[in-house]
Design a protein around this motif. Structure first.
Motif, short mmCIF file in Angstrom:
data_model
loop_
_atom_site.label_atom_id
_atom_site.label_comp_id
_atom_site.label_asym_id
_atom_site.label_seq_id
_atom_site.Cartn_x
_atom_site.Cartn_y
_atom_site.Cartn_z
N PRO A 45 42.44 -38.09 21.87
CA PRO A 45 43.07 -38.93 22.48
C PRO A 45 44.43 -38.35 22.76
CG PRO A 45 43.22 -39.42 20.21
CD PRO A 45 42.04 -37.95 20.53
N ARG A 72 42.81 -48.30 22.33
CA ARG A 72 43.14 -48.56 20.83
C ARG A 72 42.22 -49.42 20.42
NH1 ARG A 72 48.27 -47.19 19.27
NH2 ARG A 72 49.62 -46.20 20.69
N ASP A 91 46.56 -49.18 15.58
CA ASP A 91 47.34 -48.07 15.23
C ASP A 91 46.18 -46.88 15.06
OD1 ASP A 91 49.75 -49.11 14.89
OD2 ASP A 91 49.82 -49.85 12.91
N HIS A 92 44.90 -47.24 15.14
CA HIS A 92 43.87 -46.64 14.81
C HIS A 92 42.90 -46.21 16.20
CE1 HIS A 92 43.56 -46.12 10.45
NE2 HIS A 92 44.24 -47.25 10.50
N PHE A 93 42.37 -44.99 16.19
CA PHE A 93 41.88 -44.51 17.77
C PHE A 93 40.36 -45.07 17.68
CE2 PHE A 93 39.61 -41.09 15.71
CZ PHE A 93 39.14 -40.25 16.62
N PHE A 143 46.20 -42.81 14.74
CA PHE A 143 46.86 -41.90 15.70
C PHE A 143 47.78 -40.84 15.42
CE2 PHE A 143 45.29 -45.15 18.85
CZ PHE A 143 44.64 -44.38 19.81
#
Length: 474
Positions: free
Chosen positions: A136, A146, A152-154, A394
């Motif tokens: 990413p 997202r 906050d996570h991929f 991320f």
């Protein structure tokens, strides 16, 4: 049929029934989808281009066809999205890269042709890793998608926007591609269904290639049935794709809603149990999935696989060799046009030799023969891990391209078998966990049968992420 739920909660089958009963219109579905996209996507970044005018025009055509008694199949009037490596005539197709930022194809990809002919409604293009490999990344024309469960996570990659759009309820189905796990990985991390069909089942014509001998096209969807209905439209022989299989299209829904009596499933537990990326909660969820399939009537027994490292090395040598061959000129002439991750991953193919590639293809035949002639000659399907943990934040990704661990998808790109990503629960952090069902070549109906039976018994796919923006967009 009474519409007792929000429109975005209707599956493809449910929406299709309501359309044919005159209870809703395609325009209603499309306007609802656009409203959700405009309300939710600023936080998710799933879409790189929304084709609102085109979508509304497609919806009007679908409604007119229904009014005239014309039925083009299960996708008629259903909004969908396309990964931004699928050519769409007159609509920008960028590969999420500066190299193709202004690329507007003159013709549709084969899959887009079929979806359009089937009366589908194109909402737009969704994000990917650069050329389905570099992400990413934050140094590309569009930000990375997202994860709707926690932004906050991929999402996993490379069908990142497809998974995010489906998980967020913006679409019921989005097309993805899978070269080393790019459908199943995002499906795992975002809690959706994702089907990598058998190599050659769906045409790749008009889809920007990553690795010719590993690339697969398939759907990400909210349910197994939605994936099956999509396959009914997009599957089939294409003489213009050299890898396309000249085989009849089966009824992909034929075995849905059956139990698993009479089926034998091989559980590949030893394949992953010593993997350093494995989490205890993933182990528990996979074991519980095996037990549930046995409770549904299947005979489930553990089977041995060759070491994962053999599959992984084989897949990577082939992938990076073929990817470098595709990008060689641009990597030499305009390397700075690539994002940092994309360049670093693609340039690695420059150090591989012809001997490396030949040896990988030799090993590929041996591994494929073991899976098909040994395991799947005695079992109807395999239960295998997909991701061995939940999605990483991320913040775990540094300035240089990293290889995130815990994805066990590449083996079935090497073999070309159909593989279905299936949600099986959630980690303690609230993020999804997933398994994959692997079948015999061109036996997607049995893979879908197993997924459908498990899905109906466990109900994980009925759970959607909670997003603060959802109330405004519903």
């Amino acid at each position: 049929m009474s519409i007792a739920v929000p429109l975005h909660e209707l599956s493809i089958a449910e929406a299709s029934a309501a359309l044919r009963a005159g209870e809703i219109s395609s325009r209603m579905l499309t306007e609802n989808a656009l409203q959700r996209i405009f309300g939710l996507d600023p936080a998710i970044s799933a879409f790189v281009l929304v084709t609102a005018d085109r979508a509304l025009a497609d919806a009007e055509k679908a409604d007119a066809a229904f009014a005239a008694g014309i039925d083009r199949g299960p996708m008629q009037g259903i909004p969908y999205a396309m990964k931004d490596i699928y050519d769409t005539a007159g609509i920008r197709t960028t590969g999420h890269s500066n190299l193709l930022r202004d690329n507007v194809p003159a013709t549709d990809s084969a899959v887009q042709e079929k979806l359009a002919a089937g009366g589908g409604v194109l909402l737009g293009k969704v994000g990917t890793f650069e050329f389905a490999i570099g992400g990413p990344s934050f140094d590309l024309p569009f930000p990375p998608a997202r994860n709707p469960w926690n932004t906050d996570h991929f999402t996993g990659g490379s069908s990142s926007g497809s998974a995010a759009a489906v998980a967020a309820g913006m679409v019921r189905m989005a097309m993805g591609s899978d070269t080393g796990g790019s459908i199943r990985g995002p499906a795992a991390y975002c809690g959706t269904v994702g089907l990598k069909p058998t190599y050659g089942r769906v045409s790749r014509r008009g889809v920007f290639p990553l690795a010719y001998s590993l690339d697969h096209c398939g759907p990400l969807a909210w349910s197994v049935e939605d994936a099956a209905l999509t396959m009914q439209v997009i599957g089939g022989y294409d003489p213009l794709d050299p890898a396309s299989a000249k085989l009849p299209v089966p009824d992909f829904t034929e075995k849905l809603n059956r139990d698993l009596s009479g089926l034998r499933i091989g559980y590949t537990r030893k394949f992953y149990i010593e993997n350093p990326f494995l989490t205890a909660e993933a182990t528990a969820a996979l074991d519980a999935a095996a037990q549930q399939m046995a409770a549904l009537g299947a005979v489930v027994d553990e089977v041995d696989m060759p070491p994962f490292e053999q599959f992984d090395a084989c897949c990577r040598v082939i992938m990076f060799s073929e990817a470098y061959a595709i990008h060689e000129t641009d990597l030499k002439v305009r390397p700075h046009a690539y994002g940092r991750y994309g360049y670093q991953r693609l340039i690695s193919g420059a150090v591989l030799s012809a001997a490396d590639y030949v040896q990988a293809q030799r090993l590929r035949r041996e591994l494929t023969a073991f899976v098909n002639d040994n395991l799947l000659s005695r079992h109807d399907a395999l239960l295998a891990p997909n991701a061995l943990s939940t999605a990483a934040p991320f913040s775990d990704f540094g300035p240089d391209a990293s290889r995130w661990g815990g994805m066990l998808t590449g083996p079935f790109n090497v073999t070309g078998n159909p593989a279905l990503a299936l949600p099986i629960g959630f980690g303690a952090n609230g993020l999804p966990l997933s398994a994959q069902i692997v079948g015999r070549p061109f036996d997607e109906p049995t893979v879908l049968q197993i997924g459908s039976a498990y899905e109906a018994a466990v109900g994980v796919t009925k759970i959607r992420p909670s997003m603060p923006q959802a109330a405004k967009a519903a």
